[in-house]
Enzyme design. Structure first.
Site, PDB file in Angstrom:
ATOM      1  N   TYR A  88       0.848  -1.191   0.000  1.00 53.31           N
ATOM      2  CA  TYR A  88       0.000   0.000   0.000  1.00 53.31           C
ATOM      3  C   TYR A  88       0.880   1.236   0.000  1.00 53.31           C
ATOM      4  O   TYR A  88       2.096   1.158   0.221  1.00 53.31           O
ATOM      5  CB  TYR A  88      -0.952   0.017   1.211  1.00 53.31           C
ATOM      6  CG  TYR A  88      -0.301   0.352   2.527  1.00 53.31           C
ATOM      7  CD1 TYR A  88      -0.228   1.677   2.972  1.00 53.31           C
ATOM      8  CD2 TYR A  88       0.248  -0.629   3.341  1.00 53.31           C
ATOM      9  CE1 TYR A  88       0.372   1.995   4.183  1.00 53.31           C
ATOM     10  CE2 TYR A  88       0.843  -0.323   4.550  1.00 53.31           C
ATOM     11  CZ  TYR A  88       0.903   0.999   4.969  1.00 53.31           C
ATOM     12  OH  TYR A  88       1.500   1.314   6.162  1.00 53.31           O
ATOM     13  N   CYS A  89       0.269   2.389  -0.261  1.00 51.41           N
ATOM     14  CA  CYS A  89       0.971   3.672  -0.211  1.00 51.41           C
ATOM     15  C   CYS A  89      -0.039   4.758   0.149  1.00 51.41           C
ATOM     16  O   CYS A  89      -1.039   4.476   0.795  1.00 51.41           O
ATOM     17  CB  CYS A  89       1.677   3.963  -1.541  1.00 51.41           C
ATOM     18  SG  CYS A  89       0.565   4.187  -2.939  1.00 51.41           S
ATOM     19  N   ARG A  90       0.188   5.982  -0.274  1.00 51.75           N
ATOM     20  CA  ARG A  90      -0.741   7.063   0.051  1.00 51.75           C
ATOM     21  C   ARG A  90      -1.975   7.026  -0.844  1.00 51.75           C
ATOM     22  O   ARG A  90      -3.091   7.184  -0.385  1.00 51.75           O
ATOM     23  CB  ARG A  90      -0.049   8.426  -0.071  1.00 51.75           C
ATOM     24  CG  ARG A  90      -0.945   9.597   0.338  1.00 51.75           C
ATOM     25  CD  ARG A  90      -0.287  10.942   0.110  1.00 51.75           C
ATOM     26  NE  ARG A  90       0.139  11.141  -1.255  1.00 51.75           N
ATOM     27  CZ  ARG A  90      -0.659  11.517  -2.265  1.00 51.75           C
ATOM     28  NH1 ARG A  90      -1.922  11.737  -2.056  1.00 51.75           N
ATOM     29  NH2 ARG A  90      -0.180  11.668  -3.474  1.00 51.75           N
TER      30      ARG A  90
END
Length: 127
Positions: A88-90
């Protein structure tokens, strides 16, 4: 009337681009309802954001491997290419790039949860 006809392309183009961007971003994220179960069974959660972003807040239990260094560090946290991994990331862009890199490198169970917000919602939702 003529003015409206001349403005139509300028009005329609941003709307169409927004719809296209929305559709493309959704298609890159795995629509996998079993992510909470994968986490419960020991999937490695990887935050693909920068160390600075990670230190400002992250999913409990996640390890930080920035997307542009994923191949350099993945074996430290995921020694077997058959082990489940959730990235995941932003916003979902960097996690998508990390997933593609891992897929091409032979990792068989990589799920892209998209944004940290989405993953947090999946992990905290009532069953």
């Amino acid at each position: 009337m003529r003015l409206i006809a001349e403005l139509k392309p300028f009005i329609a183009a941003p709307i169409l681009l927004g719809l296209l961007a929305s559709a493309c971003s959704r298609s890159k994220v795995d629509q996998y309802p079993g992510i909470p179960e994968q986490v419960a069974q020991g999937a490695v959660i990887i935050d693909t954001r920068t160390p600075e972003e990670f230190s400002s807040g992250h999913i409990d239990g996640a390890v930080n491997i920035p997307y542009d260094r994923i191949l350099e560090s993945i074996e430290t946290h995921v020694p077997h290419k058959s082990d489940p991994v959730i990235v995941y990331c932003r916003s979902g862009k960097r996690s998508g790039m990390a997933k593609n890199t891992l897929d091409k490198s032979g990792y068989a169970q990589v799920l892209d949860a998209g944004s940290m917000k989405r993953l947090n919602e999946l992990l905290t939702a009532d069953p």
